[in-house]
Design a protein around this motif. Structure first.
Motif, short mmCIF file in Angstrom:
data_model
loop_
_atom_site.label_atom_id
_atom_site.label_comp_id
_atom_site.label_asym_id
_atom_site.label_seq_id
_atom_site.Cartn_x
_atom_site.Cartn_y
_atom_site.Cartn_z
N LYS A 160 59.09 15.99 38.30
CA LYS A 160 58.05 16.02 39.34
C LYS A 160 58.39 17.09 40.36
O LYS A 160 57.53 17.86 40.80
CB LYS A 160 57.93 14.64 40.02
N GLN B 50 61.69 19.69 51.81
CA GLN B 50 62.71 20.72 51.58
C GLN B 50 62.08 22.05 51.20
O GLN B 50 62.44 23.09 51.75
CB GLN B 50 63.69 20.25 50.50
N THR C 295 58.90 6.97 49.78
CA THR C 295 59.81 7.90 50.46
C THR C 295 60.80 8.36 49.42
O THR C 295 61.98 8.02 49.48
CB THR C 295 60.57 7.19 51.61
N SER C 296 60.32 9.12 48.44
CA SER C 296 61.20 9.44 47.32
C SER C 296 61.18 10.91 46.97
O SER C 296 61.04 11.76 47.84
CB SER C 296 60.83 8.55 46.12
N ASP C 297 61.32 11.20 45.69
CA ASP C 297 61.45 12.60 45.25
C ASP C 297 60.38 13.52 45.81
O ASP C 297 60.69 14.57 46.39
CB ASP C 297 61.40 12.68 43.71
N LEU D 116 60.84 14.05 49.66
CA LEU D 116 62.03 14.86 49.96
C LEU D 116 61.80 16.30 49.55
O LEU D 116 62.09 17.23 50.29
CB LEU D 116 63.25 14.31 49.22
N SER D 117 61.25 16.47 48.35
CA SER D 117 61.07 17.82 47.83
C SER D 117 60.09 18.62 48.66
O SER D 117 60.36 19.77 49.00
CB SER D 117 60.58 17.79 46.39
N THR E 90 73.17 9.65 52.57
CA THR E 90 72.78 9.71 51.16
C THR E 90 71.54 10.57 50.96
O THR E 90 71.25 11.02 49.88
CB THR E 90 72.50 8.30 50.62
N ALA F 28 73.71 13.85 42.00
CA ALA F 28 72.64 13.97 41.00
C ALA F 28 71.29 14.11 41.66
O ALA F 28 70.38 14.70 41.11
CB ALA F 28 72.65 12.74 40.09
N GLY F 29 71.19 13.60 42.88
CA GLY F 29 69.92 13.71 43.58
C GLY F 29 69.79 15.04 44.28
O GLY F 29 69.22 15.16 45.33
N ALA F 30 70.27 16.07 43.63
CA ALA F 30 70.46 17.42 44.22
C ALA F 30 69.51 17.85 45.33
O ALA F 30 68.39 17.41 45.45
CB ALA F 30 70.39 18.46 43.10
N ALA F 31 69.96 18.76 46.09
CA ALA F 31 69.31 19.21 47.32
C ALA F 31 68.11 20.12 47.06
O ALA F 31 67.56 20.15 45.99
CB ALA F 31 70.33 19.95 48.17
N LYS G 116 64.21 11.04 60.09
CA LYS G 116 65.41 11.42 59.33
C LYS G 116 65.37 12.87 58.89
O LYS G 116 66.36 13.59 58.94
CB LYS G 116 65.50 10.54 58.07
N PHE H 188 61.55 7.80 57.98
CA PHE H 188 61.77 8.93 57.08
C PHE H 188 61.49 10.25 57.80
O PHE H 188 62.27 11.19 57.73
CB PHE H 188 60.86 8.80 55.85
N GLY I 193 61.93 11.84 38.42
CA GLY I 193 61.96 12.66 39.62
C GLY I 193 62.13 14.16 39.41
O GLY I 193 61.32 14.95 39.92
#
Lengths: 323, 161
Positions: free
Chosen positions: A154, A190, A181-183, A186-187, A16, A38-41, A223, A220, A151
């Motif tokens: 942000k 990335q 450990t959220s937007d 991850l952003s 996910t 929706a939680g796009a890459a 991961k 995290f 998100g």
């Protein structure tokens, strides 16, 4: 959403949190597909190239993380920035991506400063000639303005911080993050894949309630394949200035960071004792390392900063050898 | 407005525990408040919407329990022999306690909506909602989902500095 976590996943579920979440072949028909998509890459190739160009002149990047709030991430990020910038020949940048609760402007004594635009982009706010800072705090008209963003918004600002700020040539980019450990997390991982992240410093306090969240943060990092430079244990004991007796304000009921690091095979960079002067310096926007050079906490910070520097330099030279 | 589900029909008051800042003691206060209200003879529920760092199960020593489904939705975990505190947290849905919930906003929002409408709370005098730090997805979604119900108000927690 049919069910929450642990629902029947398709056999080839990409995960996910993966960049293919929602768009892999195996996702077709999964009840969670819409949500994962929706939680796009991360950035598309053109954006990635833009970020790479902008961050080309950054030699080392360190993320300061914690699962837990209020453990001293921003305090530590500021100390790390000041510590590294003590060497006039090093150019240091401190990027605050805590969009909802940006503490860095106050801690660095830059409250009320605004960001200026030039032809080459946004200008960081400079504390010293060799120490520049960027935070959403500088974009608010009043320090009490709440940034109530979901998100995606942000993420957009974080991308702008990386793409539009004219950092120039930097030896160290330190990124202070919000808890979780959220937007934002991850952003930043990335977007920074366009450059190289040396690793993460994870901050905790000794009690199990913090370690619980910190273990998740360590997972995290695994991961998303983010190397862990090590863990810093803040608020680790208090020495009374009057009677000199040491007390454990936050007792390490399950062995503290030391035990956790042993169990999870990560490095313990150091323990920093509680010193009321730290909180005071933060509130006043002064460098704790300069204000209280004799404090045991300062000694701890300096040792930790040195270890981080050594880690970064060592990895850099290892990579150069490989090339 | 979102539809009213029947699961909150028996809840008399809803309290949000908020702070902008992390680590100031929101979860600690939520837990102590629930225990104090129970001590006064009230039926209490705690909804833990901190999806990344759920602390309440550990604080009430029920971290090893699991949630089950019933016809009206999820059955909360009941704490204590008198079962006077009901608790729902993402902590109960994790396969391993150290699993990180690495979700972006939309996914968090969906689970929060479910937590608000799909937990069979039964009759409660107080539902305390513990939140993570910040002013983002979890907070917006929680308030939006709770709007049709009796939202008593928010308690804000801070430390002195």
């Amino acid at each position: 959403m049919a069910e929450a976590v642990g629902a029947a996943r398709p056999e080839e579920c990409p995960g996910t949190g993966s960049a293919q979440a929602g768009s892999a072949a195996a996702c077709q028909g999964c009840p969670n597909q819409g949500l994962c998509a929706a939680g796009a890459a991360g950035p598309d190739p053109a954006e990635a190239a833009e970020l790479r160009a902008r961050l080309r002149a950054v030699r080392h990047t360190v993320l300061v993380l914690s699962g837990k709030g209020g453990v001293g991430k921003s305090t530590f990020s500021a100390a790390l920035a000041h510590g590294l910038a003590a060497d006039e020949h090093k150019q240091v940048a401190l990027l605050d991506i805590d969009i909802c609760g940006p503490s860095i402007p106050k801690i660095m004594g830059l409250e009320g400063e605004q960001v200026h635009q030039s032809g080459s982009g946004w200008s960081p706010v400079y504390v010293e000639e060799n120490l520049g800072v960027m935070s959403v705090g500088f974009l608010l008209s009043s320090p009490d303005d709440a940034v109530i963003w979901r998100g995606p918004k942000k993420n957009g600002l974080i991308k702008q911080f990386l793409r539009d700020v004219d950092w120039g040539e930097i030896d160290y980019l330190i990124v202070d993050t919000p808890p979780g450990t959220s937007d934002e997390h991850l952003s930043i991982v990335q977007y920074l894949s366009a450059t190289r992240i040396d690793g993460a410093v994870i901050v905790t306090t000794p009690q199990e309630i913090s370690l619980q969240d910190v273990r998740k943060e360590i997972n995290f990092c695994h991961k998303v394949k983010l190397p862990i430079i090590g863990v810093v244990e803040n608020m680790s004991g208090f020495v009374c200035p009057k009677c000199k007796k040491e007390s454990q304000i936050f007792p390490p009921t399950t062995g503290g960071a030391e035990k956790m690091c042993q169990n999870l095979n990560v490095s313990l960079l150091g323990k920093v004792p509680l010193d009321p002067q730290i909180g005071r310096s933060c509130d006043r926007g002064q460098s704790f390392l300069s204000e209280a050079p004799e404090s045991p906490a300062t000694l701890s910070y300096r040792n930790i900063i040195q270890r981080i520097q050594e880690y970064c330099e060592q990895h850099h030279s290892q990579e150069e050898k490989m090339i | 407005l979102p539809e009213r589900s029947t699961n909150l029909r028996g809840v008399r008051h809803i309290l949000l525990v908020l702070s902008g800042k992390g680590g100031v003691g929101k979860s600690t206060l939520s837990t102590e408040l629930a225990l104090a209200l129970r001590h006064r003879g009230h039926r209490v529920g705690i909804l833990d919407v901190d999806l990344c760092g759920p602390s309440i199960p550990h604080m009430l020593r029920v971290q090893d329990r699991a949630v089950h489904q019933c016809d009206s939705g999820w059955v909360p975990v009941f704490v204590g022999q008198d079962r006077a505190i009901a608790l729902m947290s993402i902590g109960f849905l994790l396969e391993q306690p150290d699993d990180a919930v690495v979700w972006r906003g939309p996914k968090k929002n969906a689970l929060i909506k479910q937590f608000v409408t799909d937990v069979a709370w039964g009759d409660l005098d107080f539902l305390i909602v513990d939140t993570p730090p910040g002013t983002s997805d979890e907070h917006i979604s929680t308030v939006e989902a709770l709007r049709p119900y009796r939202l008593l108000g928010a308690i804000l927690v801070t430390t002195p500095q």
